[in-house]
Design a protein around this motif. Structure first.
Motif, PDB file in Angstrom:
ATOM      1  N   PRO A  37     -36.538  37.560  24.280  1.00 16.97           N
ATOM      2  CA  PRO A  37     -36.879  36.147  24.429  1.00 16.97           C
ATOM      3  C   PRO A  37     -36.426  35.621  25.786  1.00 16.97           C
ATOM      4  N   THR A  38     -36.893  34.471  26.134  1.00 19.62           N
ATOM      5  CA  THR A  38     -36.494  33.891  27.417  1.00 19.62           C
ATOM      6  C   THR A  38     -34.978  33.641  27.428  1.00 19.62           C
ATOM      7  N   VAL A  86     -19.664  30.338  36.811  1.00 18.20           N
ATOM      8  CA  VAL A  86     -20.376  29.062  36.722  1.00 18.20           C
ATOM      9  C   VAL A  86     -19.381  27.933  36.960  1.00 18.20           C
TER      10      VAL A  86
HETATM   11  N1  ATP Z   1     -26.178  32.876  38.226  1.00 15.13           N
HETATM   12  C1  ATP Z   1     -26.212  32.396  36.965  1.00 15.13           C
HETATM   13  N2  ATP Z   1     -25.475  31.326  36.622  1.00 15.13           N
HETATM   14  C2  ATP Z   1     -25.497  30.841  35.366  1.00 15.13           C
HETATM   15  N3  ATP Z   1     -26.231  31.372  34.375  1.00 15.13           N
HETATM   16  C3  ATP Z   1     -26.990  32.434  34.655  1.00 15.13           C
HETATM   17  C4  ATP Z   1     -27.028  33.013  35.954  1.00 15.13           C
HETATM   18  N4  ATP Z   1     -27.873  34.062  35.951  1.00 15.13           N
HETATM   19  C5  ATP Z   1     -28.346  34.139  34.689  1.00 15.13           C
HETATM   20  N5  ATP Z   1     -27.831  33.166  33.920  1.00 15.13           N
HETATM   21  C6  ATP Z   1     -28.106  32.920  32.508  1.00 15.13           C
HETATM   22  O1  ATP Z   1     -28.168  34.174  31.874  1.00 15.13           O
HETATM   23  C7  ATP Z   1     -29.187  34.182  30.902  1.00 15.13           C
HETATM   24  C8  ATP Z   1     -30.132  35.335  31.167  1.00 15.13           C
HETATM   25  O2  ATP Z   1     -30.879  35.056  32.347  1.00 15.13           O
HETATM   26  P1  ATP Z   1     -32.094  35.981  32.790  1.00 15.13           P
HETATM   27  O3  ATP Z   1     -32.786  35.307  33.908  1.00 15.13           O
HETATM   28  O4  ATP Z   1     -31.590  37.358  33.029  1.00 15.13           O
HETATM   29  O5  ATP Z   1     -32.987  35.937  31.467  1.00 15.13           O
HETATM   30  P2  ATP Z   1     -34.465  36.416  31.247  1.00 15.13           P
HETATM   31  O6  ATP Z   1     -34.471  37.097  29.936  1.00 15.13           O
HETATM   32  O7  ATP Z   1     -34.956  37.197  32.392  1.00 15.13           O
HETATM   33  O8  ATP Z   1     -35.204  35.022  31.138  1.00 15.13           O
HETATM   34  P3  ATP Z   1     -36.721  34.644  31.501  1.00 15.13           P
HETATM   35  O9  ATP Z   1     -37.595  35.461  30.615  1.00 15.13           O
HETATM   36  O10 ATP Z   1     -36.786  33.193  31.172  1.00 15.13           O
HETATM   37  O11 ATP Z   1     -36.913  34.934  32.963  1.00 15.13           O
HETATM   38  C9  ATP Z   1     -29.844  32.832  30.940  1.00 15.13           C
HETATM   39  O12 ATP Z   1     -29.307  32.037  29.919  1.00 15.13           O
HETATM   40  C10 ATP Z   1     -29.475  32.285  32.293  1.00 15.13           C
HETATM   41  O13 ATP Z   1     -29.383  30.899  32.258  1.00 15.13           O
END
Ligand code: ATP
Length: 653
Positions: free
Chosen positions: A89-90, A59
């Motif tokens: 969770p999200t 990042v």
């Molecule tokens: N390329 C990236 N750069 C920065 N942060 C990332 C990146 N990819 C994922 N994240 C962070 O990693 C965490 C997990 O992301 P991910 O999309 O896998 O979650 P999720 O459980 O699928 O969420 P949602 O249910 O909202 O889709 C989040 O906090 C996201 O912001």
């Protein structure tokens, strides 16, 4: 009560059962190997295991620095035949973990290893499995059957006969319950197509064509109403019973959906909170002191507990102390620690270790590797199939061609009406001729702005298909160029030339007419190539359009017609060499004015004077042709940059 229903429903579940049926749609992994050249173990559904997976992303840390951010921490999991849900969770890392499992993340950020049936997953694993993304990635202008045929034509090897391929398509349509709408267009913003549920099943069918050993789905219920979501999940469950390993991320399903899960992986902040049979998850939470209310939905309960919302635990008549409500961090730590010590983790560890040990002991065995996955079809076949789709898409999506043709016609008629049969005798007539040429070039460039859509609309489709091994970047690129960019640019050039050239009465002579038409086409093509490049670089349509408009304005400014080159200054004057406007205008001026006299009895106006006043080189043949060469050169440079960008996009999400 819910638990009871769950257990009754799940009583027939026997994970890892041997699969024996003969129907092609129930093909075993070994069958697939012979059919598609990408196989694994025989007779059983595949087992995908993840061992101590960590995942980092880079990042931006500001001031040109970048920092590593850990998304997943030390996750181990074993997925067998059946329905395996990844919940949390999200932002807990569900989609990231799903992508890591499917080999869709940049390997540089992934630590740990993935084994498929105890062997390291092959390079290009992502081409071997089915992955249903959240968004629609089917061509809306094609019917369900045509979309499946497209997938079959590109993803099954050439050794599979046409008859066999058609039979697979027919069988997938039948399995998915899509027979009724098989010959209906899927639909897009212009075409009313199949329903939401049918569309989702169509997306799934695109992957099932190759009988993948593992099927991944990213949030398969997103955007579907409750009933349709149920139908889709019921279908997946049925499919899993036929010998498939199905892994999907899902956010907060209803109980009627949750009860269909065999296996559950609960994540919180990128760490495992629970992994085991879905029907035992409530027992795990019970051992940690969290008891689900009788009528509460288990997925809601899990997420409430993980998020530290204690209302999920309170009795109806109890009030919850506000201070107690939010202690997510400690609750998260407690659950993570609790799972580490639990019987479910012991079971997982012993299962994962057994697979890992078997892999380690076989490591020296050279033959014990999955084959490297190559594209299933040749370059020529890919070009042929993509061309077939492009042509159908063009015919069935007449709006794009219609707008291009309509706007060219309208503009040509307006120009003709304004500059009808120009004489050639006065200064004013010469000025009018210059005006016509100026408007024509401007029209060829600005009316091309719709070409920015060329790739932006198809970005998701291309990314998915390319990543899943449908075709090479080069095949897509060639087809886009030959069947999309070039024909759509020829049409306006031909229409405008035929109408404007004669109605305005530009320089007589067939050679002049065809050179004029070629110039309009080259200008249009170069502008379209720039559009293609920008649409591959920029995801947002409005930003791409603004960038394009800005580039055109700069090209006009530095084209030498609105300002003399001498006035620009050396440090900026090199920009003229990037101006499509300059080359198009110069070529048209030379065709129209070179060695021509515009006389009115006594007074004559020398065409060369107009060229000289515009600061143009026009004496030699090369002075004329260099404009065409420059336009062709710019087109090639834009296309090369665009191709590089498409290749860069290819690797991972
Ligand atoms: N390329 C990236 N750069 C920065 N942060 C990332 C990146 N990819 C994922 N994240 C962070 O990693 C965490 C997990 O992301 P991910 O999309 O896998 O979650 P999720 O459980 O699928 O969420 P949602 O249910 O909202 O889709 C989040 O906090 C996201 O912001």
């Amino acid at each position: 009560m819910q638990n009871q229903a769950f257990n009754q429903d799940s009583a027939d579940i026997d994970l890892g059962v041997k699969y024996t049926k003969n129907d092609w749609s129930e093909i075993t992994i070994n069958d697939r190997k012979s059919a598609a050249g990408n196989g694994s173990a025989s007779g059983h559904a595949s087992v995908l295991s993840a061992h101590n997976i960590d995942y980092w992303v880079k990042v931006s840390g500001g001031c040109c620095k970048s920092a590593d951010k850990q998304i997943l921490t030390n996750i181990s999991a074993v997925f067998k035949q059946g329905m395996s849900a990844i919940m949390g969770p999200t932002g807990s890392g569900k989609s990231s973990f799903l992508d890591v499992l499917a080999g869709r993340k940049d390997p540089a950020g992934v630590r740990g290893h993935l084994l498929l049936d105890g062997k390291p997953v092959p390079e290009n694993f992502k081409c071997m499995v089915g992955y249903v993304v959240q968004d629609d990635v089917v061509m809306g202008t094609l019917t369900v059957r045509e979309n499946f045929s497209f997938s079959a034509a590109l993803r099954l090897p050439s050794s599979v006969s046409t008859g066999e391929r058609n039979e697979r398509v027919r069988q997938v349509i039948k399995d998915l319950g899509l027979t009724r709408c098989a010959d209906t267009k899927v639909g897009n913003e212009f075409i009313r197509g199949v329903s939401g549920g049918e569309r989702k099943r169509c997306n799934i069918g695109m992957e099932l064509i190759i009988s993948p050993p593992v099927l991944f789905l990213d949030e398969p219920t997103t955007g579907l109403d409750a009933n349709t979501a149920n139908t889709v999940l019921m279908f997946l469950r049925k499919l899993s019973r036929k010998g498939r390993t199905i892994i999907f991320s899902i956010h907060q399903p209803r109980f009627s959906i949750y009860r269909l899960f065999d296996n559950l992986l609960l994540l919180s902040q990128g760490v495992t909170v629970y992994h085991g049979p879905a029907r035992e998850a409530l027992d795990f939470f019970k051992t940690q002191g969290f008891i689900c209310q009788e009528h509460n939905n288990p997925p809601d309960f899990f997420l409430d507990v993980i998020n530290g919302d204690l209302r999920a635990l309170a009795d109806d008549d109890q009030t919850v102390d506000d201070d107690l409500e939010t202690e997510p961090v400690s609750q998260h730590d407690m659950l993570v620690e609790g799972f580490k010590k639990s019987q479910w983790n012991q079971r997982l560890r012993s299962e994962a270790e057994a697979i890992s040990n078997e892999f380690e002991s076989n490591r020296c065995n050279k033959g014990d590797k999955h084959e490297k996955i190559e594209y299933a079809t040749s370059f020529g076949r890919q070009v042929g199939v993509l061309a077939w789709r492009s042509v159908r898409n063009l015919i069935r999506n007449p709006e794009t061609a219609g707008i291009t043709i309509g706007s060219s016609l309208l503009f040509s008629i307006i120009i003709s009406a304004i500059f009808w049969q120009l004489g050639g005798s006065t200064d004013r007539d010469v000025k009018d001729r210059e005006g016509v040429l100026f408007f024509l070039i401007m029209n060829q460039m600005f009316f091309n702005m719709s070409a920015v859509e060329i790739f932006i609309n198809e970005r998701k489709l291309f990314m998915h298909e390319n990543m899943s091994g449908f075709y090479r970047v080069s095949s897509y690129f060639i087809v886009k160029l030959i069947f999309d960019i070039i024909p759509l640019r020829m049409v306006p050039a031909i229409i405008t030339s035929c109408i404007v050239y004669f109605s305005v009465d530009l320089r007589p002579g067939a050679d002049n007419f065809f050179l004029f038409m070629l110039c309009l086409f080259m200008t249009c093509l170069t502008a379209a190539c720039l559009c293609f490049l920008l649409s591959s670089l920029i995801r947002v349509f409005s930003v791409a359009q603004l960038t394009l408009a800005l580039s055109y304005v700069l090209m006009m400014l530095f084209g030498g017609f609105l300002i003399q080159f001498d006035s620009i200054g050396d440090w900026l004057s090199w920009l003229q060499y990037l101006s499509i406007f300059k080359y198009g205008m110069t070529a048209l001026y030379i065709i129209e004015f070179k060695d021509r006299q515009f006389c009115n009895g006594t007074t004559c106006f020398d065409g060369n004077l107009s060229l000289a006043q515009s600061d143009m080189d026009f004496e030699s043949t090369w002075d004329f042709w260099q404009n065409y060469v420059a336009l062709a050169g710019l087109s090639v440079v834009f296309l090369i940059l665009c191709y590089i960008q498409l290749r860069r996009m290819k690797k991972t999400t």
